[in-house]
Design a protein around this motif. Structure first.
Motif, PDB file in Angstrom:
ATOM      1  N   GLY A 261       0.897  -1.140  -0.064  1.00  0.00           N
ATOM      2  CA  GLY A 261       0.065  -0.067   0.026  1.00  0.00           C
ATOM      3  C   GLY A 261       0.703   1.300   0.112  1.00  0.00           C
ATOM      4  N   LYS A 262       2.344   1.235   0.257  1.00  0.00           N
ATOM      5  CA  LYS A 262       2.962   2.341   0.313  1.00  0.00           C
ATOM      6  C   LYS A 262       3.519   2.541  -1.232  1.00  0.00           C
ATOM      7  CE  LYS A 262       4.430   1.439   4.801  1.00  0.00           C
ATOM      8  NZ  LYS A 262       5.471   0.555   5.443  1.00  0.00           N
ATOM      9  N   PHE A 263       3.615   3.857  -1.825  1.00  0.00           N
ATOM     10  CA  PHE A 263       3.936   4.017  -3.168  1.00  0.00           C
ATOM     11  C   PHE A 263       5.457   4.799  -3.168  1.00  0.00           C
ATOM     12  CE2 PHE A 263      -0.268   3.095  -3.713  1.00  0.00           C
ATOM     13  CZ  PHE A 263      -0.593   2.463  -5.035  1.00  0.00           C
ATOM     14  N   GLU A 264       6.326   4.353  -4.053  1.00  0.00           N
ATOM     15  CA  GLU A 264       7.523   4.803  -4.089  1.00  0.00           C
ATOM     16  C   GLU A 264       7.909   5.051  -5.529  1.00  0.00           C
ATOM     17  OE1 GLU A 264      10.450   2.191  -2.258  1.00  0.00           O
ATOM     18  OE2 GLU A 264       9.445   2.388  -0.601  1.00  0.00           O
TER      19      GLU A 264
ATOM     20  N   LEU B  96     -16.480   1.745   4.676  1.00  0.00           N
ATOM     21  CA  LEU B  96     -14.751   1.689   4.928  1.00  0.00           C
ATOM     22  C   LEU B  96     -14.357   0.523   3.758  1.00  0.00           C
ATOM     23  CD1 LEU B  96     -14.558   1.365   8.645  1.00  0.00           C
ATOM     24  CD2 LEU B  96     -14.121   3.661   7.256  1.00  0.00           C
ATOM     25  N   ARG B  97     -15.103   0.115   2.933  1.00  0.00           N
ATOM     26  CA  ARG B  97     -14.807  -0.729   1.755  1.00  0.00           C
ATOM     27  C   ARG B  97     -14.190  -2.116   2.388  1.00  0.00           C
ATOM     28  NH1 ARG B  97     -13.142   4.454   0.563  1.00  0.00           N
ATOM     29  NH2 ARG B  97     -14.513   5.224  -0.621  1.00  0.00           N
ATOM     30  N   ARG B  98     -14.798  -2.502   3.581  1.00  0.00           N
ATOM     31  CA  ARG B  98     -14.678  -3.931   4.043  1.00  0.00           C
ATOM     32  C   ARG B  98     -15.924  -4.773   3.408  1.00  0.00           C
ATOM     33  NH1 ARG B  98     -13.725  -2.698  10.361  1.00  0.00           N
ATOM     34  NH2 ARG B  98     -15.543  -1.773   9.770  1.00  0.00           N
TER      35      ARG B  98
ATOM     36  N   MET C  67     -13.541   6.638 -10.457  1.00  0.00           N
ATOM     37  CA  MET C  67     -13.874   4.979 -10.476  1.00  0.00           C
ATOM     38  C   MET C  67     -12.737   4.266  -9.790  1.00  0.00           C
ATOM     39  SD  MET C  67     -16.067   4.240 -13.913  1.00  0.00           S
ATOM     40  CE  MET C  67     -16.500   2.599 -13.254  1.00  0.00           C
ATOM     41  N   HIS C  68     -13.131   3.471  -8.869  1.00  0.00           N
ATOM     42  CA  HIS C  68     -12.015   2.645  -8.083  1.00  0.00           C
ATOM     43  C   HIS C  68     -12.382   1.248  -8.212  1.00  0.00           C
ATOM     44  CE1 HIS C  68     -10.567   6.551  -6.513  1.00  0.00           C
ATOM     45  NE2 HIS C  68     -11.756   6.815  -6.076  1.00  0.00           N
ATOM     46  N   GLY C  69     -11.422   0.315  -8.510  1.00  0.00           N
ATOM     47  CA  GLY C  69     -11.503  -1.148  -8.320  1.00  0.00           C
ATOM     48  C   GLY C  69     -10.834  -1.638  -7.206  1.00  0.00           C
ATOM     49  N   TYR C  70     -11.408  -2.679  -6.633  1.00  0.00           N
ATOM     50  CA  TYR C  70     -10.761  -3.341  -5.268  1.00  0.00           C
ATOM     51  C   TYR C  70     -10.726  -4.989  -5.483  1.00  0.00           C
ATOM     52  CZ  TYR C  70     -11.832   1.084  -3.139  1.00  0.00           C
ATOM     53  OH  TYR C  70     -12.007   2.521  -3.081  1.00  0.00           O
ATOM     54  N   GLY C  71      -9.721  -5.074  -4.626  1.00  0.00           N
ATOM     55  CA  GLY C  71      -9.572  -6.830  -4.771  1.00  0.00           C
ATOM     56  C   GLY C  71      -9.668  -7.125  -3.366  1.00  0.00           C
TER      57      GLY C  71
ATOM     58  N   PHE D 251     -13.691  -8.899   5.357  1.00  0.00           N
ATOM     59  CA  PHE D 251     -12.619  -9.262   4.575  1.00  0.00           C
ATOM     60  C   PHE D 251     -12.114  -7.764   4.360  1.00  0.00           C
ATOM     61  CE2 PHE D 251     -14.442 -13.138   3.958  1.00  0.00           C
ATOM     62  CZ  PHE D 251     -13.494 -14.141   3.690  1.00  0.00           C
ATOM     63  N   GLU D 252     -10.514  -7.514   4.289  1.00  0.00           N
ATOM     64  CA  GLU D 252     -10.121  -6.303   4.019  1.00  0.00           C
ATOM     65  C   GLU D 252      -9.990  -6.378   2.583  1.00  0.00           C
ATOM     66  OE1 GLU D 252      -9.391  -3.571   5.560  1.00  0.00           O
ATOM     67  OE2 GLU D 252      -9.509  -4.293   7.436  1.00  0.00           O
ATOM     68  N   THR D 253      -9.941  -5.123   2.020  1.00  0.00           N
ATOM     69  CA  THR D 253      -9.853  -5.140   0.627  1.00  0.00           C
ATOM     70  C   THR D 253      -8.619  -3.970   0.199  1.00  0.00           C
ATOM     71  OG1 THR D 253     -11.302  -3.223   0.364  1.00  0.00           O
ATOM     72  CG2 THR D 253     -12.463  -5.349   0.140  1.00  0.00           C
ATOM     73  N   GLU D 254      -8.219  -4.311  -0.957  1.00  0.00           N
ATOM     74  CA  GLU D 254      -7.198  -3.253  -1.547  1.00  0.00           C
ATOM     75  C   GLU D 254      -7.634  -2.558  -2.871  1.00  0.00           C
ATOM     76  OE1 GLU D 254      -3.532  -4.951  -2.862  1.00  0.00           O
ATOM     77  OE2 GLU D 254      -4.444  -6.880  -2.889  1.00  0.00           O
ATOM     78  N   LYS D 255      -7.115  -1.351  -2.825  1.00  0.00           N
ATOM     79  CA  LYS D 255      -7.401  -0.770  -4.093  1.00  0.00           C
ATOM     80  C   LYS D 255      -6.527  -1.016  -5.135  1.00  0.00           C
ATOM     81  CE  LYS D 255      -8.621   3.968  -4.036  1.00  0.00           C
ATOM     82  NZ  LYS D 255      -8.499   5.332  -4.080  1.00  0.00           N
ATOM     83  N   LEU D 256      -7.200  -1.408  -6.329  1.00  0.00           N
ATOM     84  CA  LEU D 256      -6.317  -2.164  -7.506  1.00  0.00           C
ATOM     85  C   LEU D 256      -6.011  -1.110  -8.381  1.00  0.00           C
ATOM     86  CD1 LEU D 256      -7.384  -5.668  -7.602  1.00  0.00           C
ATOM     87  CD2 LEU D 256      -5.444  -4.713  -6.574  1.00  0.00           C
ATOM     88  N   TRP D 257      -7.005  -0.434  -8.741  1.00  0.00           N
ATOM     89  CA  TRP D 257      -7.236   0.594  -9.989  1.00  0.00           C
ATOM     90  C   TRP D 257      -8.105   1.957  -9.513  1.00  0.00           C
ATOM     91  CZ3 TRP D 257     -11.989   1.707 -12.026  1.00  0.00           C
ATOM     92  CH2 TRP D 257     -12.800   0.514 -11.997  1.00  0.00           C
TER      93      TRP D 257
END
Lengths: 320, 1022
Positions: free
Chosen positions: A98-101, B643-645, B678-682, B700-706
Motif C-alpha cells: 500500500g506504500k507508493f515509491e 470503509l470498503r470492507r 472510479m475505483h476497483g478493489y480486490g 474481509f479487508e480489500t485493497e484498491k487496485l485501480w
C-alpha cells in the motif's frame, strides 16, 4: 556513377540522422507511427526530473511529420501560437504493502495548439519511461508478491502537466509480469493533458493457473501506447448526399419526396407484347411449314396409317 | 410442428450439455446454429403487433395513484359519489366512492407536487402546485379548465381558501391563495388574477394561515411576529386591503414548526415545549390577547418530543409526544386549555368535519389488537366538544396494511335520516381503504405505485396435494371449445359464441394456477415498495398472491425507520425444488442518527413470511453477488461497507470455506460521482473476528487496485450500466456471409460509462453545442482497463444505455441537430483472429475450456454506428431468453410512458446504405439515418404505464419468449417473442380443424379403398 552518388547521399543522410539523434538523445523512435504509438525502448538508467524549457528544435521536428500539409505561412503562425514543451511526470509503484515509491519518470512532449482561436488543444506525444533500477529490498518484495500471487500496483498523476493530488492507479498480478519477463505495456488514455485511465498489462498471456516464475534480471521492457482520442463519426445528413445509384436506377420526385426508381429494361417493359407476338409468329411459321405437305398427298402417311390405328386400338383395349 | 421444433431446440441443449458447455455447441454446430438463426430470421418480421382480440390474453395493466395526502369527498347532489385525491406521487385522481375505481387521473411532473386541493361549486377541482400554479379541473371528466401562475414565496406555508364572496360578479365564488407573504385572489370562473398583496412589504408579516370568520367579506391572516410573538391582520376580501397589524408578544421563543389557527384562536408552542400560547382572535379588541399555559399543568408526563400536530381540529388542538397523542380542548372565550384525551400507541386523528349547524365531527383511529392475519382498530367519531362519542366501530384490516397513517372523514345520511360516517384511511403500506359500518368497503393497493425494485421467483412445482388436473376441462368441453373457435375462424359463429370464445381466452384457467408451467410463463413477480412492503404478483393476471409489510423494517418507537434499497435473490432451489422455497434478501438503509445503519431481511418467496432479520452496524454501500452457492443453495453475498470492507453472508463456516477458494477472483468497483472517479478493489485477508467489533458476517479487508480519474472540468459521470449477471449468450461467434468468423468479446465485468460536459448539463436549452461533448467508455472492472473510449462532440445527456452480450446501445441528445440520437458499439475480440474460418473454429486451439483472464493482453475491435431517434427515453432494457439463442429486442420506455420494442438488427454497426446480396440474405438491413418506428412495435399497444421508471425482463422456459414487466405508477406485463414464436404453436391454433382434417382424410382413405376394391372386382369379372 549515378548509383554511386545515390549511395553516398543515402550514407550522408543516414549519418546526419544518426548524429541528430545523438545530439537530441532520442534517436531510436519510430517516426512512421510516432503519433499513435509512443515509443518502444529500453529504460535508460538516468532519471530526469527537471522540466525542460521550450525546445524549439524538438517542436520543429514534431511539426514536420504531423503538419506536413500546412503551408509555410500557416506553419509559422501555428508555431507562434502553439508551443512544444517537454514535460516529465513520475511513475510510482507499490509492492503490495500500500506504500507508493517513485520507480521511474515519464517524459513526453506537450504540444499546445489553437491558443489564439480560444480552442486550445493540448496533446502529449513521444512518451517514454525511464525506470529506476530496483533495489534489493524491492526485488525481495517483488519475489514475495510472486510467491503470494499478489498485485503489483503502479500510480501516475492524473494531471500530467501540473501533477497534483489526483492519481490514476492500475494493478497487475505480479506473477503475470514475472512470467512475461517484465515486459510491460502502458495504455495511457489522455485527454487534453489529463490522464484518465491507464491500462497496465504484461506483454504475454496470463491465464489462470499462473505459474510461479521469478524474473532473472530486473530489466523492464516498456511499451507505451497513447490512446483515447477517437471521435465518433458525425451523423450528418448523409442521405442528402449523392446516393450511389446502381445501373438502371434513377431518382424520381413524387408526392412522397425523392424516390429511387429502378428503370425497367426493354424486355421487362414489353414482354407482355413480345411473347404473344412470338407465339403468333411461331404458329404462323409452323402453318406455313405444314402447308406444302398437305398440298402434296404422299404415300408415307397412307402406309403408316393402318399400323398406327391398330396400335391405338390395342392400347385402348388394354386401358379398358 | 410444435414437437418437431421443440425437439430440435432440446436437441441442441442436450448436445451442448454432453460436450460440457454451451460454447462447444457454437463451435461444433455452427451450421446447425446458422439454420436456427435462419429459421428465426425467416419467421421474424418487423411487425410484432397483436390483434385486437389478443389484448388481455397474455398481458395485464394495473393503474395506481400512490400514497394519498389530500382527499376531498364529493357526495352531495345527484351525480356519482366520488372522492378526489392528491398523492405523494403527484397524481390527482377522482375515485368512485362505491368501488375505489379511478374515474380519471392526471399525473403531474416529478417536481410538480400538489400542496392543496379543494372542490369548488360542486363541479370544479382546484389544485395548488408548489404554491404558484393554480389549476381548475372539471370534476365529471377531469378536463383542465384553466391554469394561473401567481407569485409565491417558496418554503413557506401554503394554502388555498374558498372565499365566500364573488368579487367579479360572475356568480362563482372566488379563491384566495396564500403562500408566504403573498395573498392572491383569483377568479373561481376563469382563474383571472383579481388582486394581489404582499403582506411582508406592506405590513411586515409572513402569513401562516388564513381563516374565514363567520361575518362576510373578511378574513384573518395569522403569522409569527418576530421570534416570540404572533400577529394578526384583517384582510378585506373584496379589495385585498390589509388592516393594521394586531400583535402580541410572549417571553419565550416560539417554535415555528406549526401554528394552529381556527376562526376563534391561534395556538403555538414554545420552542422549549414548556408552554402553550393561545392567541384569542377577537375582532372588536384592538390587540391580540395571549394566554400562556404551562404544559406540565395539563400533562403530568409530557415526554421529550412534544410537538403540535397539523391536524385541523375545531375548538381543540392535538399534540404528539413520544408514543402518545394528546387532545386538548380550547375555550374560545378565555383561552383556557383542558385535557380531553390522552391516548397511547398508534392513534390517528382526522381533521374536523363540519356537519350541520355549527357542529363538527372528528374521527380517531386507535390500534387495538394485533391479530395473526388481521389488525383490529377502533374507529371513534366525536362530536363538537369531544366529550360525546357519536359513532364507534371496530374495523379489521389485514396485518400487511400495518397501522393507519391518515384518516379522512366523511358524513352521509343513513336510511333512517340519522348521520353516519365513513372514513378513508391510508395504511402504513400506502394502501387506501374505505371504512363504513365497521367493514372495509374497498381497498386500493396504491403502494404498488412506488416500486423500488422488482425481481422474480419460480412458483412451486405441481405436487400431489395441489392437483392441477381437476382445473382442466374434460375432453368433451375441450373439444366443444375448439369447435367454437373453429366456427369463429370460419365466420360461422354467432355473436354470443364469439363472446364466449373471447371470454374463455381471457380467463384461461391454467393462466392463474399457482404452480409452475411447462413453458415457464407462470412466475411470481416480487416487488419491493417504498413503504417497506414486499408483494408477490402472479404473472398470469397480476393478482397479489401474498403481501408482507416486512416487520423488521417498520419504524418502531425509539428505533430508526428503514428505507428499502435492494431486493436480491438469496436462494433459488434447483436440486431441492420440491422441499425448499426460494428466498429473497431485502437490504434497507436506516435513517441517519442511530447506531443501526442498515438491516437485512430474508423473506420466503412462496409463503410470504419473514424468515430472519439482522440489524447491521455498518451501512451497505454495495452488494456483490458471488456466483457460488452453498449446499443449501444459498447464494454467497459480499456486502461492502463505507470503509470498503467486505462482509460475507451467509455467515457460516461452509460459505467461508467456499469463499476462501474464490477470494482471488472477487473484485468490486465503486463510482465516485462527486469526485468523478472510479475505483476497483480486490479482496485481501479475512479480518480476525476477535479484532473487530463487527459481529455480522465474516469481514474481509480489500485493497484498491485501480483508479480512473475523469477530468472533472470536462467530464461528469452521467450513466453507468453493466450487463445483467444472469444473462446467457448462446454463441461466442458471429459468422459473416463469407463464412468468416467474428469473435464476440463476452466479458461479464464490462461496464459502460458515459460522461458529459458538466457545464449546463442539467439546464435545458442553455448548453452550447461547441462546448458539449459526450464521452463513452467501456471499462473492464477487474483490471480497470479502459477498453474503448469514444467521444461524441456536440452531444448532451441524459444518457440511457443498455449493455448485453458484446454490445452497448445508448441514447443521448444531439445539440447541433436538436434531435435525439442512438449509438451502438459492438466489441469483437481480435486476438483470436487466427481461427478465422468455421473449420478453424472447430479445430483451432481456442475453445471454451481455456479460461479468459482480464490480465492478459487484449486486442479488441469496436465497431460503432449512430442513428437519429424520435423519442426522449425514460428507461431502456433488453429482452432475455432462456438460452440466448433468440434474437434480442431493445425495450425503450418512451416519454409517452409506453414500451417500444425494437429489433437489435436495427442497431447493427455493419449496416450499409447498399448491402450486398449476401448481406441481405444474412438479414442485414439497409442503413437509414434514423431508426424507423412502426406504430405496431409498441408492446403496451393502447396502454400507458404512467410514470414509467423501470422495466424487468425475465426469460421464460420457452426459448422464443421473454416476459416483460414495466413499472412506474402503473404496472404492465406482457410477453414478447423477438423472433416470433418458432418453438410452439400459437394459442389460436385450431386443434379441432387439425383433428377434423385427419378424420376426414382417414374416412376418405377408407372410402376410396372400398371403391377401388369394388372397381377391381368388377374389372376382374369383365
Amino acid at each position: 556513377m549515378v548509383a554511386m552518388k545515390r549511395v553516398v547521399l543515402v550514407f550522408v543522410l543516414v549519418a546526419a540522422i544518426a548524429v541528430c539523434g545523438v545530439v537530441s538523445f532520442q534517436s531510436d523512435e519510430l517516426p512512421e507511427d510516432a503519433e499513435e504509438w509512443g515509443l518502444v525502448g529500453e529504460a535508460p538508467p538516468v532519471i530526469k526530473t527537471k522540466v525542460a524549457e521550450k525546445v524549439e528544435a524538438e517542436a520543429e521536428v514534431e511539426e514536420d511529420y504531423s503538419d506536413g500539409v500546412l503551408s509555410k505561412a500557416g506553419r509559422k503562425g501555428a508555431r507562434a501560437a502553439s508551443g512544444a514543451k517537454k514535460i516529465t511526470f513520475p511513475l510510482e509503484h507499490s509492492l503490495g504493502d500500500g506504500k507508493f515509491e517513485q520507480i521511474g519518470t515519464f517524459t513526453g512532449i506537450l504540444r499546445t495548439s489553437g491558443v489564439e482561436s480560444g480552442n486550445e488543444r493540448q496533446v502529449i506525444t513521444k512518451l517514454r519511461l525511464a525506470r529506476n533500477v530496483m533495489t534489493t529490498a524491492e526485488k525481495q518484495a517483488f519475489e514475495n508478491l510472486v510467491k503470494n500471487d499478489g498485485f503489483y500496483t503502479v500510480r501516475i498523476p492524473a494531471n500530467l502537466i501540473k501533477p497534483r493530488r489526483k492519481q490514476v492507479l492500475a494493478s497487475v498480478k505480479a506473477r503475470c509480469l514475472a512470467a512475461a519477463n517484465l515486459k510491460e505495456r502502458f495504455d495511457l488514455f489522455m485527454e487534453q493533458g489529463n490522464l484518465i485511465g491507464v491500462g497496465y498489462a504484461p506483454i504475454g498471456d496470463c491465464s489462470y493457473p499462473r505459474p510461479q516464475v521469478f524474473p532473472k534480471d530486473y530489466a523492464f521492457e516498456t511499451l507505451i501506447v497513447a490512446k483515447g482520442n477517437e471521435q465518433a463519426p458525425r451523423l450528418g445528413p448523409r442521405f442528402e448526399e449523392v446516393v450511389p445509384l446502381r445501373p438502371g436506377e434513377k431518382l424520381v420526385e413524387g408526392e412522397e419526396g425523392i424516390k429511387v426508381v429502378v428503370e425497367k429494361t426493354f424486355w421487362q417493359k414489353y414482354w407482355i407484347y413480345i411473347v404473344p407476338f412470338g407465339f403468333i409468329v411461331i404458329n404462323a411459321l409452323s402453318q406455313l411449314a405444314n402447308l406444302p405437305e398437305e398440298g402434296q398427298p404422299g404415300q408415307g402417311p397412307a402406309i403408316n396409317a393402318p399400323s398406327q390405328r391398330t396400335g391405338g386400338s390395342g392400347g385402348g383395349r388394354n386401358r379398358r | 410442428m410444435r414437437h418437431w421444433i421443440g425437439c430440435f431446440v432440446k436437441g441442441i441443449r442436450i448436445f451442448g450439455e454432453a460436450r460440457g458447455g454451451w460454447m462447444v455447441v457454437a463451435m461444433a454446430s455452427p451450421r446447425l446454429l446458422l439454420l436456427v438463426v435462419a429459421v428465426a430470421l425467416f419467421l421474424s418480421s418487423p411487425c410484432h403487433a397483436i390483434y385486437e382480440d389478443q389484448v388481455g390474453v397474455r398481458d395485464w395493466h394495473q393503474q395506481y395513484i400512490g400514497r394519498v395526502k389530500h382527499a376531498v369527498f364529493q357526495t352531495q347532489g345527484a351525480g356519482r359519489k366520488r372522492v378526489v385525491v392528491a398523492t405523494e406521487e403527484n397524481a390527482l385522481a377522482s375515485l368512485n366512492l362505491r368501488t375505489g375505481e379511478i374515474y380519471w387521473r392526471h399525473v403531474f411532473g416529478a417536481t410538480d407536487s400538489i400542496d392543496a386541493l379543494e372542490v369548488s361549486m360542486g363541479k370544479y377541482v382546484i389544485t395548488l402546485s408548489k404554491g404558484h400554479i393554480v389549476r381548475a379541473w372539471h370534476l365529471p371528466d377531469g378536463a383542465l379548465l384553466w391554469e394561473t401562475r401567481i407569485h409565491a414565496n417558496l418554503g413557506f406555508n401554503l394554502g388555498l381558501v374558498k372565499m365566500p364572496v364573488d368579487i367579479d360578479d360572475d356568480k362563482i365564488n372566488d379563491l384566495l391563495v396564500f403562500s408566504g407573504s403573498f395573498l392572491t385572489a383569483i377568479s373561481g370562473a376563469d382563474g383571472t388574477l383579481l388582486w394581489q398583496v404582499d403582506a411582508a412589504a406592506s405590513k411586515n408579516i409572513f402569513i401562516e394561515k388564513v381563516v374565514l370568520p363567520t361575518e362576510e367579506s373578511k378574513a384573518y391572516g395569522v403569522g409569527f411576529y418576530g421570534i416570540n410573538g404572533l400577529a394578526l391582520v384583517e384582510i378585506d376580501l373584496k379589495t385585498g386591503d390589509l388592516s393594521e397589524l394586531k400583535t402580541a408578544e410572549t417571553a419565550g421563543i416560539l417554535s415555528t414548526d406549526h401554528l394552529h389557527v381556527t376562526k376563534d384562536f391561534a395556538v403555538a408552542l414554545h420552542s422549549d415545549a414548556e408552554n402553550l400560547v393561545v392567541a384569542l382572535i377577537n375582532p372588536s379588541s384592538e390587540s391580540l390577547t395571549l394566554v400562556e399555559t404551562p404544559v406540565r399543568s395539563l400533562l403530568t408526563n409530557p415526554g421529550t418530543t412534544l410537538k403540535l400536530l397539523s391536524t385541523k381540529l375545531e375548538g381543540a388542538i392535538s399534540l404528539s409526544s413520544d408514543d402518545q397523542t394528546v387532545i386538548l380542548a380550547v375555550d374560545s372565550s378565555s383561552g383556557k386549555l383542558s385535557l380531553v384525551e390522552r391516548l397511547t400507541g398508534a392513534v390517528t386523528v382526522s381533521d374536523s368535519l363540519s356537519v350541520l349547524d355549527e357542529k363538527h365531527a372528528t374521527a380517531m383511529i386507535e390500534f387495538s389488537v394485533e391479530g395473526n392475519a388481521q389488525n383490529v382498530f377502533n374507529l371513534r367519531v366525536h362530536g363538537t366538544d369531544f366529550s360525546d362519542e357519536i359513532q364507534k366501530e371496530t374495523v379489521k384490516l389485514p396485518s400487511h396494511r400495518g397501522l393507519v397513517q391518515k384518516v379522512f372523514l366523511n358524513a352521509y345520511v343513513r336510511t333512517d335520516r340519522s348521520h353516519g360516517f365513513r372514513a378513508l384511511v391510508v395504511g402504513e403500506d400506502d394502501s387506501l381503504s374505505l371504512l363504513q359500518q365497521g367493514e372495509v368497503v374497498w381497498t386500493r393497493e396504491d403502494g404498488l405505485a412506488s416500486i423500488v425494485e422488482a425481481t422474480t421467483a419460480e412458483l412451486p412445482l405441481e405436487r400431489d396435494g395441489v392437483s392441477v388436473a381437476e382445473v382442466e376441462h374434460d375432453l368433451a368441453e375441450w373439444l366443444k371449445g375448439h369447435i367454437m373457435k373453429l366456427k369463429a375462424t370460419l365466420f360461422l359463429a354467432t355473436p354470443d359464441e364469439l363472446a364466449a370464445v373471447q371470454k374463455a381466452r381471457l380467463n384461461l384457467a391454467d393462466k392463474t394456477k399457482p404452480t409452475r408451467d411447462h413453458n415457464g410463463f407462470r412466475k411470481l413477480l416480487l416487488v419491493l415498495t417504498k413503504s417497506g412492503k414486499i408483494s408477490a404478483l402472479h404473472t398470469g393476471d397480476g393478482h397479489v398472491v401474498w403481501s408482507l409489510l416486512v416487520p423488521s423494517l417498520r419504524a418502531s418507537y425509539g428505533g430508526p425507520a428503514f428505507v428499502p434499497r435492494k431486493l436480491l435473490q438469496w436462494q433459488v432451489p434447483h436440486q431441492h425444488a420440491l422441499d425448499e422455497n426460494p428466498v429473497v434478501l431485502i437490504i434497507a438503509q436506516a435513517d441517519p442518527g442511530y447506531d443501526v445503519k442498515s438491516a437485512l431481511s430474508w423473506v420466503d418467496a412462496h409463503k410470504g413470511t419473514e424468515l430472519q432479520s439482522v440489524k447491521l452496524s455498518f451501512p451497505v454501500m454495495r452488494v456483490v453477488s458471488i456466483p457460488l452457492t452453498d449446499s443449501s443453495e444459498q447464494r454467497l453475498h459480499l456486502l461492502i461497507d463505507n470503509l470498503r470492507r467486505g462482509h460475507l453472508f451467509p455467515a457460516t463456516e461452509e460459505s467461508l470455506a467456499l469463499f476462501l477458494k474464490y477470494k482471488e477472483n472477487a473484485y468490486f468497483y465503486e463510482v465516485d460521482d462527486a469526485d468523478q472517479k472510479m475505483h476497483g478493489y480486490g479482496m485481501k485477508d479475512l479480518v480476525d473476528p476477535n479484532l473487530v467489533d463487527i459481529k455480522e458476517g465474516y469481514v474481509f479487508e480489500t485493497e484498491k487496485l485501480w483508479s480512473i480519474v475523469f477530468p472533472s472540468e470536462t467530464e461528469a459521470i452521467t450513466a453507468v450500466v453493466t450487463r445483467r449477471p444472469d444473462e446467457v449468450s448462446h454463441t461466442q461467434t458471429k459468422v459473416l456471409p463469407n463464412r468468416d468468423v467474428l469473435f464476440k468479446y463476452l466479458n461479464k465485468n464490462l461496464v459502460f460509462v458515459a460522461t458529459v460536459t458538466p457545464k449546463n448539463k442539467d439546464v435545458v436549452g442553455t448548453a452550447n453545442p461547441e462546448d458539449s461533448t459526450l464521452v463513452a467508455y467501456l471499462i473492464d472492472t477487474v483490471s480497470g482497463r479502459i477498453l474503448h473510449r469514444i467521444s461524441h462532440p456536440n452531444m448532451q445527456g441524459p444518457v440511457h444505455a443498455v449493455v448485453s452480450e458484446n454490445w452497448v446501445v445508448y441514447h443521448y441528445f444531439n445539440l447541433r441537430q436538436r434531435r435525439y440520437e442512438m449509438s451502438v458499439l459492438e466489441i469483437y475480440d481480435q486476438s483470436r483472429l487466427p481461427d478465422k474460418g468455421v473449420v478453424q473454429l472447430m479445430l483451432g486451439q481456442h475453445n471454451s475450456s481455456v479460461p479468459i483472464s482480464s490480465y492478459s493482453p487484449i486486442n479488441l475491435e469496436v465497431k460503432g454506428q449512430s442513428y437519429y431517434f424520435t423519442f426522449t427515453l425514460k428507461s431502456m432494457a433488453v429482452t432475455s431468453t432462456a438460452k440466448g439463442i433468440t434474437a434480442k429486442q431493445l425495450l425503450l420506455g418512451t416519454v409517452t410512458d409506453q414500451v417500444l420494442a425494437l429489433d437489435k438488427r436495427l442497431f447493427d454497426p455493419r449496416r450499409t446504405p447498399t448491402p450486398t446480396p449476401a448481406e441481405l440474405e444474412e438479414g442485414l438491413l439497409p442503413l437509414t439515418d434514423s431508426i424507423p418506428i412502426n406504430p405496431q412495435s409498441y408492446l403496451t399497444h393502447s396502454y400507458q404505464v404512467e410514470g414509467l421508471r423501470g422495466m424487468l425482463t425475465i426469460p421464460a422456459r420457452l426459448e422464443s419468449t421473454s416476459l416483460v414487466f414495466a413499472y412506474g405508477l402503473d404496472l404492465f406485463y406482457t410477453h414478447t417473442a423477438p423472433s416470433k414464436i418458432y418453438d410452439s404453436l400459437t394459442e389460436d391454433f385450431s386443434y379441432a380443424l387439425l383433428l377434423i382434417t385427419i378424420i376426414a382424410l382417414l374416412v376418405a382413405i377408407v372410402v376410396t379403398y372400398v371403391l377401388s376394391e369394388r372397381r377391381e372386382l368388377a374389372e376382374k369379372w369383365k
